[in-house]
Design an enzyme around this catalytic site. Sequence first.
Site, PDB file in Angstrom:
ATOM      1  N   HIS A 155       0.834  -1.205   0.000  1.00 49.22           N
ATOM      2  CA  HIS A 155       0.000   0.000   0.000  1.00 49.22           C
ATOM      3  C   HIS A 155       0.868   1.254   0.000  1.00 49.22           C
ATOM      4  O   HIS A 155       0.597   2.197  -0.748  1.00 49.22           O
ATOM      5  CB  HIS A 155      -0.930   0.005   1.204  1.00 49.22           C
ATOM      6  CG  HIS A 155      -2.080  -0.940   1.069  1.00 49.22           C
ATOM      7  ND1 HIS A 155      -3.082  -1.045   2.008  1.00 49.22           N
ATOM      8  CD2 HIS A 155      -2.389  -1.824   0.101  1.00 49.22           C
ATOM      9  CE1 HIS A 155      -3.968  -1.946   1.623  1.00 49.22           C
ATOM     10  NE2 HIS A 155      -3.554  -2.441   0.462  1.00 49.22           N
ATOM     11  N   HIS A 214       1.209  -2.306   9.334  1.00 52.25           N
ATOM     12  CA  HIS A 214       2.605  -2.623   9.030  1.00 52.25           C
ATOM     13  C   HIS A 214       3.569  -2.087  10.081  1.00 52.25           C
ATOM     14  O   HIS A 214       3.272  -1.165  10.842  1.00 52.25           O
ATOM     15  CB  HIS A 214       3.019  -2.095   7.654  1.00 52.25           C
ATOM     16  CG  HIS A 214       2.427  -2.872   6.517  1.00 52.25           C
ATOM     17  ND1 HIS A 214       2.920  -4.094   6.116  1.00 52.25           N
ATOM     18  CD2 HIS A 214       1.392  -2.586   5.687  1.00 52.25           C
ATOM     19  CE1 HIS A 214       2.216  -4.535   5.083  1.00 52.25           C
ATOM     20  NE2 HIS A 214       1.271  -3.640   4.815  1.00 52.25           N
TER      21      HIS A 214
END
Length: 262
Positions: A155, A214
């Site tokens: 992303h 993340h």
Amino acid sequence: MEHLERCAWFLRGTLVRAAVRRYLPWALVASMLAGSLLKELSPLPESYLSNKRNVLNVYFVKLAWAWTFCLLLPFIALTNYHLTGKAGLVLRRLSTLLVGTAIWYACTSLFSNIEHYTGSCYHSPALDKVREEHQSKQQCHREGGFWYGFDISGHSFLLTFCALMIVEEMAVLHEVKTDRNHYLHTAITTLVIALGFLTFIWVWMFLCTAVYFHDFSQKVFGTLFGLLGWYGTYGCWYLKSFSPGLPPQSCSLTLKQDSHKK
């Protein structure tokens, strides 16, 4: 229609500024670092946006390159043909989308391979008791396991690359005048609004990724790959004669017109 015109005027006046192209990369890096720091030191409470099944993530971010490709294709074709009138130059500029597709595919494949070769299968996200019998992520998931490896943020990469690419291509609007052609004006106005909102979605979801998802190092590498993809093309390769080239600018158009007259 008046509201759309005002919206297009605002987006056009905002996103085509040279300052936006100059400072957006730095703004993305700063927001990634700030969001990651917030996630580590003072995590925000869970919300709708922290759920991976939220609408923006499922229907936009996971299809980010498809959205960017499909909207930039007619935008580049219309604006570049309007300015140059040459189909060959338009096709050359459209090849930037093929380059972008190659970058997207190469990077996402690389990230997947890195996660595979650095990962192991566990019984749960608590990383307890490695399941040695499962040697691939797909097999691990099929058996109800949890695969953990170095998962570079796709992303962070893709949203960075797409947002910067859109802003670079919209710089051509400095030269586009469509007042005399109602149909062209309507088409480009619609595309400007769509690309503008898409850019805001990409930047917003990039911030959400920084804050909610993340590890720090995974987002750093993801953002770095996005910046390298953008700078390696628009900052280096597209400046060369043997490349798809940059969006038409007034100086390049003047040179082409002078050479044509001679």
